[in-house]
Design a protein around this motif. Sequence first.
Motif, PDB file in Angstrom:
ATOM      1  N   SER A   1      45.961  31.692  45.069  1.00 38.34           N
ATOM      2  CA  SER A   1      46.393  32.987  44.554  1.00 38.34           C
ATOM      3  C   SER A   1      45.210  33.730  43.911  1.00 38.34           C
ATOM      4  CB  SER A   1      47.525  32.760  43.533  1.00 38.34           C
ATOM      5  OG  SER A   1      47.981  33.963  43.011  1.00 38.34           O
ATOM      6  N   LEU A   2      44.443  33.022  43.087  1.00 42.21           N
ATOM      7  CA  LEU A   2      43.293  33.658  42.420  1.00 42.21           C
ATOM      8  C   LEU A   2      42.257  34.106  43.449  1.00 42.21           C
ATOM      9  CD1 LEU A   2      41.857  34.392  39.765  1.00 42.21           C
ATOM     10  CD2 LEU A   2      40.944  32.072  39.691  1.00 42.21           C
ATOM     11  N   HIS A   3      41.994  33.243  44.403  1.00 44.61           N
ATOM     12  CA  HIS A   3      41.007  33.565  45.439  1.00 44.61           C
ATOM     13  C   HIS A   3      41.480  34.777  46.244  1.00 44.61           C
ATOM     14  CE1 HIS A   3      38.813  32.989  49.287  1.00 44.61           C
ATOM     15  NE2 HIS A   3      37.871  32.484  48.508  1.00 44.61           N
ATOM     16  N   GLY A   4      42.750  34.776  46.608  1.00 39.58           N
ATOM     17  CA  GLY A   4      43.276  35.852  47.455  1.00 39.58           C
ATOM     18  C   GLY A   4      43.362  37.187  46.733  1.00 39.58           C
ATOM     19  N   LEU A   5      43.572  37.152  45.421  1.00 40.57           N
ATOM     20  CA  LEU A   5      43.778  38.408  44.684  1.00 40.57           C
ATOM     21  C   LEU A   5      42.500  38.964  44.053  1.00 40.57           C
ATOM     22  CD1 LEU A   5      47.213  37.522  43.047  1.00 40.57           C
ATOM     23  CD2 LEU A   5      46.802  39.314  44.747  1.00 40.57           C
ATOM     24  N   GLN A   6      41.386  38.201  44.148  1.00 37.24           N
ATOM     25  CA  GLN A   6      40.115  38.665  43.554  1.00 37.24           C
ATOM     26  C   GLN A   6      39.748  40.074  43.968  1.00 37.24           C
ATOM     27  OE1 GLN A   6      36.455  35.830  43.714  1.00 37.24           O
ATOM     28  NE2 GLN A   6      37.799  35.312  45.409  1.00 37.24           N
ATOM     29  N   GLY A   7      40.069  40.414  45.223  1.00 37.89           N
ATOM     30  CA  GLY A   7      39.701  41.718  45.774  1.00 37.89           C
ATOM     31  C   GLY A   7      40.304  42.870  44.987  1.00 37.89           C
ATOM     32  N   LEU A   8      41.391  42.617  44.245  1.00 44.95           N
ATOM     33  CA  LEU A   8      42.010  43.697  43.460  1.00 44.95           C
ATOM     34  C   LEU A   8      41.044  44.254  42.408  1.00 44.95           C
ATOM     35  CD1 LEU A   8      45.707  42.623  42.760  1.00 44.95           C
ATOM     36  CD2 LEU A   8      44.926  44.679  43.957  1.00 44.95           C
ATOM     37  N   LEU A   9      40.018  43.476  42.057  1.00 46.48           N
ATOM     38  CA  LEU A   9      39.030  43.979  41.083  1.00 46.48           C
ATOM     39  C   LEU A   9      38.275  45.187  41.637  1.00 46.48           C
ATOM     40  CD1 LEU A   9      37.164  40.991  39.387  1.00 46.48           C
ATOM     41  CD2 LEU A   9      38.786  42.576  38.350  1.00 46.48           C
ATOM     42  N   ASP A  10      38.268  45.313  42.970  1.00 48.30           N
ATOM     43  CA  ASP A  10      37.599  46.480  43.584  1.00 48.30           C
ATOM     44  C   ASP A  10      38.450  47.734  43.480  1.00 48.30           C
ATOM     45  OD1 ASP A  10      35.378  45.056  44.445  1.00 48.30           O
ATOM     46  OD2 ASP A  10      36.434  44.345  46.239  1.00 48.30           O
TER      47      ASP A  10
END
Length: 265
Positions: A191-200
């Motif tokens: 979940s953390l790996h997949g959602l990291q992109g939201l920081l962009d």
Amino acid sequence: MTQSPAPRPPLDPERLAVPVGWRVEVQEETPSTNAAVAERARAGDEPGLVLVTEHQTSGRGRLDRAWETPARSSLTFSVLLRPDVPATSWPWLPLLTGYAVQAALADRLPDIALKWPNDVLVDAAEGVGRKVCGILVERVETPEGPVAVVGIGINVDQTLDELPVALATSVSLETGEPVERTGLLGQVLGSLHGLQGLLDDVESLRRAYADVCVTLGRTVDVHLPAGDVRRGEALDIDATGALVVGTDDGTLTVAAGDVVHVRPA
Ligand code: BTN
């Protein structure tokens, strides 16, 4: 007489689903995974390191609190990340982490939610809730630039007697079923790996976070770092991830501090 918990199986690294580009190490005992990963980062370890311990003996919590857990009862781990985003987006990382943990636990705990900034609670929609996970994100300077140590402690199998405070809980206490920790760890990492992109895209993250943040709309006591306590209504999360609180003396924007949900009268 207190009942001893059933023997607890160890994590099984062979069966762990590890996100692409990340590498996981499991230790038997570690004072603090955050401290250990920070040390490794300073010594040159690359982002993607995940250090998990079966027994954290001197864990760090927010606001200088301790976070210690009985061996094999929890998931206590830290992830080394180097977010490739502007400095203004870094304050979102602790909130993103809370969002990712609640998303991973939502199947098992349908009434899971976040208290600003990143306490993961169950049964908090109206009352004060019970805390199932704590998160501590620390920025560390290394010769290659700043990195983030993302520390996560999930209460998985603790009995009531093993929890540090009355307002804490564990996944198995809530579901009434034993929890297989290796599978759960894989889900949280994924979940953390997949959602990291939201920081962009912090505006999308802000909206997604606000949807699961039960602090909004609540009366809160804000414990400011200097020691003052201010009461008000949590109105919004701003573009930097700070909590906007309406008080009798005007609007207060809280970037750091402790927030307590006031129990409705
Ligand atoms: C909180 O106070 O709510 C934050 C608790 C964070 C605990 C985790 S457990 C793994 C990692 N290592 C630490 O020393 N602390 C964090």
